[in-house]
Design a protein around this motif. Structure first.
Motif, PDB file in Angstrom:
ATOM      1  N   THR A 203       0.594  -1.184   0.002  1.00  0.00           N
ATOM      2  CA  THR A 203      -0.393   0.184   0.369  1.00  0.00           C
ATOM      3  C   THR A 203       0.542   1.108   0.034  1.00  0.00           C
ATOM      4  OG1 THR A 203      -1.210  -1.251   1.346  1.00  0.00           O
ATOM      5  CG2 THR A 203      -2.017   1.061   0.592  1.00  0.00           C
ATOM      6  N   THR A 204       1.727   1.465   0.783  1.00  0.00           N
ATOM      7  CA  THR A 204       2.481   2.743   0.988  1.00  0.00           C
ATOM      8  C   THR A 204       3.688   2.470  -0.297  1.00  0.00           C
ATOM      9  OG1 THR A 204       3.171   1.763   3.366  1.00  0.00           O
ATOM     10  CG2 THR A 204       4.060   3.884   2.925  1.00  0.00           C
ATOM     11  N   TRP A 205       4.100   2.195  -0.709  1.00  0.00           N
ATOM     12  CA  TRP A 205       4.254   1.893  -2.148  1.00  0.00           C
ATOM     13  C   TRP A 205       3.828   2.931  -3.387  1.00  0.00           C
ATOM     14  CZ3 TRP A 205       6.776  -2.268  -5.223  1.00  0.00           C
ATOM     15  CH2 TRP A 205       7.866  -2.425  -6.296  1.00  0.00           C
ATOM     16  N   LEU A 206       2.304   2.269  -3.289  1.00  0.00           N
ATOM     17  CA  LEU A 206       2.071   1.847  -4.213  1.00  0.00           C
ATOM     18  C   LEU A 206       0.889   3.204  -4.729  1.00  0.00           C
ATOM     19  CD1 LEU A 206      -0.464   0.929  -6.869  1.00  0.00           C
ATOM     20  CD2 LEU A 206      -1.683   1.058  -4.944  1.00  0.00           C
TER      21      LEU A 206
ATOM     22  N   VAL B 196       3.067 -12.554   7.244  1.00  0.00           N
ATOM     23  CA  VAL B 196       4.833 -12.142   8.455  1.00  0.00           C
ATOM     24  C   VAL B 196       5.007 -10.989   8.047  1.00  0.00           C
ATOM     25  CG1 VAL B 196       7.106 -12.621   7.746  1.00  0.00           C
ATOM     26  CG2 VAL B 196       5.610 -14.025   7.724  1.00  0.00           C
ATOM     27  N   SER B 197       4.798  -9.764   7.696  1.00  0.00           N
ATOM     28  CA  SER B 197       4.730  -8.813   7.188  1.00  0.00           C
ATOM     29  C   SER B 197       3.804  -7.570   8.111  1.00  0.00           C
ATOM     30  CB  SER B 197       4.471  -8.058   5.743  1.00  0.00           C
ATOM     31  OG  SER B 197       4.475  -6.906   5.745  1.00  0.00           O
ATOM     32  N   PHE B 198       3.155  -8.382   8.198  1.00  0.00           N
ATOM     33  CA  PHE B 198       1.439  -7.932   8.934  1.00  0.00           C
ATOM     34  C   PHE B 198       1.895  -8.275  10.387  1.00  0.00           C
ATOM     35  CE2 PHE B 198      -2.112  -7.284  11.919  1.00  0.00           C
ATOM     36  CZ  PHE B 198      -2.839  -6.547  10.981  1.00  0.00           C
TER      37      PHE B 198
ATOM     38  N   CYS C 197      10.500   6.269  -5.153  1.00  0.00           N
ATOM     39  CA  CYS C 197       9.636   5.874  -4.430  1.00  0.00           C
ATOM     40  C   CYS C 197      10.267   5.375  -3.536  1.00  0.00           C
ATOM     41  CB  CYS C 197       8.623   5.764  -5.188  1.00  0.00           C
ATOM     42  SG  CYS C 197       7.416   7.190  -5.397  1.00  0.00           S
ATOM     43  N   SER C 198      11.192   4.122  -3.655  1.00  0.00           N
ATOM     44  CA  SER C 198      12.086   3.495  -3.484  1.00  0.00           C
ATOM     45  C   SER C 198      12.120   2.679  -2.262  1.00  0.00           C
ATOM     46  CB  SER C 198      14.070   2.832  -4.227  1.00  0.00           C
ATOM     47  OG  SER C 198      14.080   3.950  -3.803  1.00  0.00           O
ATOM     48  N   LEU C 199      12.090   1.947  -1.272  1.00  0.00           N
ATOM     49  CA  LEU C 199      12.114   1.718  -0.160  1.00  0.00           C
ATOM     50  C   LEU C 199      13.106   1.769   0.371  1.00  0.00           C
ATOM     51  CD1 LEU C 199      11.017  -0.625   1.890  1.00  0.00           C
ATOM     52  CD2 LEU C 199      12.206  -2.031   2.041  1.00  0.00           C
ATOM     53  N   GLY C 200      14.408   1.722  -0.305  1.00  0.00           N
ATOM     54  CA  GLY C 200      15.795   2.361  -0.019  1.00  0.00           C
ATOM     55  C   GLY C 200      15.990   4.004   0.556  1.00  0.00           C
TER      56      GLY C 200
ATOM     57  N   CYS D  95      -1.936  -6.644  -5.021  1.00  0.00           N
ATOM     58  CA  CYS D  95      -1.614  -7.979  -3.821  1.00  0.00           C
ATOM     59  C   CYS D  95      -0.380  -8.773  -4.138  1.00  0.00           C
ATOM     60  CB  CYS D  95      -2.335  -8.829  -4.756  1.00  0.00           C
ATOM     61  SG  CYS D  95      -1.662 -10.526  -5.499  1.00  0.00           S
ATOM     62  N   ARG D  96      -0.344  -9.237  -3.095  1.00  0.00           N
ATOM     63  CA  ARG D  96       1.178 -10.164  -2.351  1.00  0.00           C
ATOM     64  C   ARG D  96       0.985 -11.471  -2.098  1.00  0.00           C
ATOM     65  NH1 ARG D  96       4.358  -7.201   2.458  1.00  0.00           N
ATOM     66  NH2 ARG D  96       6.756  -8.485   1.157  1.00  0.00           N
ATOM     67  N   ASP D  97       1.583 -12.046  -1.740  1.00  0.00           N
ATOM     68  CA  ASP D  97       1.478 -13.494  -1.874  1.00  0.00           C
ATOM     69  C   ASP D  97       0.880 -13.503  -0.119  1.00  0.00           C
ATOM     70  OD1 ASP D  97       2.570 -16.015   0.104  1.00  0.00           O
ATOM     71  OD2 ASP D  97       3.555 -16.571  -1.639  1.00  0.00           O
TER      72      ASP D  97
ATOM     73  N   TYR E   2       6.050   0.668   8.291  1.00  0.00           N
ATOM     74  CA  TYR E   2       5.854   0.955   7.498  1.00  0.00           C
ATOM     75  C   TYR E   2       6.829   0.573   5.941  1.00  0.00           C
ATOM     76  CZ  TYR E   2       1.402   2.774   8.856  1.00  0.00           C
ATOM     77  OH  TYR E   2       0.149   3.285   9.124  1.00  0.00           O
ATOM     78  N   PHE E   3       8.060   0.233   6.446  1.00  0.00           N
ATOM     79  CA  PHE E   3       9.107  -0.081   6.015  1.00  0.00           C
ATOM     80  C   PHE E   3      10.078  -0.884   6.179  1.00  0.00           C
ATOM     81  CE2 PHE E   3       7.812   4.402   5.451  1.00  0.00           C
ATOM     82  CZ  PHE E   3       7.520   4.737   3.939  1.00  0.00           C
ATOM     83  N   ARG E   4      10.295  -2.145   5.739  1.00  0.00           N
ATOM     84  CA  ARG E   4      11.136  -2.923   6.423  1.00  0.00           C
ATOM     85  C   ARG E   4      11.956  -3.454   5.800  1.00  0.00           C
ATOM     86  NH1 ARG E   4      10.453  -8.521   7.747  1.00  0.00           N
ATOM     87  NH2 ARG E   4       9.995  -9.429   6.470  1.00  0.00           N
ATOM     88  N   LYS E   5      11.783  -4.814   4.917  1.00  0.00           N
ATOM     89  CA  LYS E   5      12.867  -5.862   4.080  1.00  0.00           C
ATOM     90  C   LYS E   5      11.710  -5.769   2.663  1.00  0.00           C
ATOM     91  CE  LYS E   5      14.835 -10.256   4.858  1.00  0.00           C
ATOM     92  NZ  LYS E   5      15.110 -10.987   5.124  1.00  0.00           N
ATOM     93  N   GLY E   6      11.015  -5.068   2.554  1.00  0.00           N
ATOM     94  CA  GLY E   6       9.991  -5.399   0.856  1.00  0.00           C
ATOM     95  C   GLY E   6      10.795  -5.806   0.020  1.00  0.00           C
TER      96      GLY E   6
END
Ligand code: A3P
Length: 327
Positions: free
Chosen positions: A76-79, A165-167, A266-269, A157-159, A291-295
Motif C-alpha cells: 500500500t505504502t509503495w503504491l 509475516v509482514s503484518f 519511491c524506492s524502499l531504500g 496483491c501479494r503472496d 511501514y518500511f522493512r525489507k520489501g
C-alpha cells in the motif's frame, strides 16, 4: 446473513453489536482491536462504524477519482508513493529537493477513505482525487463500483505468506510504546487466525479474488498489480499505472529519466532514509518507520516453517479452486 454491500450509516451502527466478533489480535492503540464479520470479511469495528458507512452515504464519485486498494501489508505504502509522485510530477518533479515525499509519509499524502477522511474533507479534495482503501471490493460504496461511475481502482496483491509475516512483524514494530501483548503475540497465533481468515479485512485470498475478478470483468476500471512483479520490473509497472490513471509519460519525459527518477524516489531504500519516515508518527499514532522493512518476495521462509507454509498454501488453493486465479 450480513449483506455483501455497504449499508447506510444508521443501519451499520445498529447491526454492529450483532455481528460475529474477533478480539484475539493485539491492538496497537489504547482501544482493543475488534474485528466484526461483515459481508464475509473480518472488518475492524472502527472501519465499519465511521469512515466506510459515512463515505457510503455521502460519497459523490467523480469520473477522475482513483482508489488505491489493497489488503494490509501488500504494498500500500509503495503504491501510494508511486501514484502520488506520478500524478503530481508537473508541480513536484521527482528531483525536487523539497518534494512532498521527502518530508511527508506516503500515508499523509494519500489518505484512507475509511479511516482518515470525513465526507467534507473528501468533497474538498481537488480533482483528480486519489484515496486509498483496505475495504474489500464488495464493501466499496456502490456508486464507486457501479458501471459508468468512471472511478478507477488500482489494486496491489501479494503472496499471502509474505502478507502474514509482514503484518505480524508490523504489529511488533508499529506500536508507539511497544506493548507486551504485541511483543508476545507469536507467529503461530497470528498464523492460526490468518488461516481462518480472521484478520484485518480477511480472508486475504477472498479480498484478492474479488478485485481480480473485477479487473477481469472491467479492465478499464480496475487495474490489478502484483507486488512481486512490481519488485522485478518497477518501471514498466509505473508506466502502466500512469497510463491507467490517464497521465501516461510522454516520450520526452521517458528520455529525461522521469520514470526512473520516480521509481528511485519511491524506492524502499530512499523512503526509509527520509527523516519523516525514520522518526515521524502518522495521524493515527503509528510510527512511520514500521511501514518500511525489507520489501522482499519470499521473506516468509525466515519466519514460518515449511509445514505452516504448505498448510496455508493448501487452504488458499482450496478456496480459489475453479476461480481461475492463482497467486
Ligand atoms: P515487508 O514487511 O515484507 O518488508 P503496506 O504498505 O501495505 O503496509 O505493506 C508493507 C510492506 O511493503 C512491507 O513489507 C514494507 O517493507 C513494504 N514496502 C514499503 N514501502 C515499500 C517500497 N517503497 N517499495 C517496496 N516495498 C515497500
Amino acid at each position: 446473513a450480513a449483506p455483501v454491500t455497504a449499508v447506510p450509516h444508521a443501519t451499520a451502527a445498529e447491526i454492529i453489536p450483532w455481528l460475529p466478533l474477533e478480539t484475539r489480535w493485539p491492538s496497537l492503540s489504547p482501544n482493543p482491536l475488534s474485528l466484526r464479520q461483515y459481508g464475509g470479511f473480518w472488518i475492524p469495528e472502527v472501519m465499519l462504524k465511521s469512515g466506510f458507512a459515512a463515505a457510503n452515504s455521502c460519497l459523490e464519485p467523480r469520473p477522475s477519482d482513483v482508489f488505491l486498494s489493497s489488503f494490509p501489508k501488500s504494498g500500500t505504502t509503495w503504491l501510494k508513493a508511486l501514484a502520488f509522485a506520478t500524478l503530481k510530477r508537473s508541480t513536484h518533479p521527482p528531483s525536487e529537493g523539497n518534494h512532498p515525499l521527502r518530508h511527508c509519509n506516503p500515508h499523509d499524502c494519500i489518505k484512507f477513505l475509511e479511516l482518515d477522511l470525513s465526507a467534507g474533507e473528501l468533497e474538498a479534495l481537488p480533482s483528480p482525487r486519489v484515496v486509498s482503501t483496505h475495504l474489500p471490493y464488495s464493501l466499496l460504496p456502490d456508486n464507486v463500483t457501479k458501471e459508468g461511475s468512471g472511478c478507477r481502482i488500482v489494486y496491489v496483491c501479494r503472496d499471502p505468506k509474505d502478507v502474514l509475516v509482514s503484518f505480524w512483524l508490523f504489529m511488533r514494530r508499529a506500536s508507539p510504546s511497544p506493548r507486551v501483548a504485541a511483543q508476545s503475540f507469536t507467529i503461530q497465533e497470528a498464523f492460526e487466525l490468518f488461516c481462518q481468515g480472521r484478520c484485518v479485512c480477511g480472508p486475504q485470498w477472498l479480498h484478492v479474488l474479488q478485485y481480480w475478478e473485477a479487473s477481469v470483468r472491467r479492465p478499464d476500471s480496475v487495474l490489478f498489480l502484483r507486488y512481486e512483479e512490481m519488485l522485478c520490473e518497477p518501471e514498466s509497472h509505473l508506466k502502466k499505472l500512469a497510463e491507467f490513471m490517464s497521465c501516461g509519460f510522454s516520450e520526452e519525459e521517458e528520455e529525461a529519466g522521469v520514470v526512473s527518477a520516480i521509481v528511485e524516489l519511491c524506492s524502499l531504500g530512499k523512503l526509509k532514509e527520509m527523516g519523516v519516515n525514520r522518526n515521524g508518527v502518522n495521524i493515527r499514532g503509528t510510527k512511520n518507520e514500521a511501514y518500511f522493512r525489507k520489501g522482499a518476495a519470499g521473506d516468509w521462509s525466515n519466519h514460518m516453517t515449511l509445514e505452516m507454509a504448505q498448510r496455508l498454501d493448501r487452504i488458499v488453493e482450496d478456496a480459489l479452486q475453479g476461480t481461475g486465479f492463482t497467486f
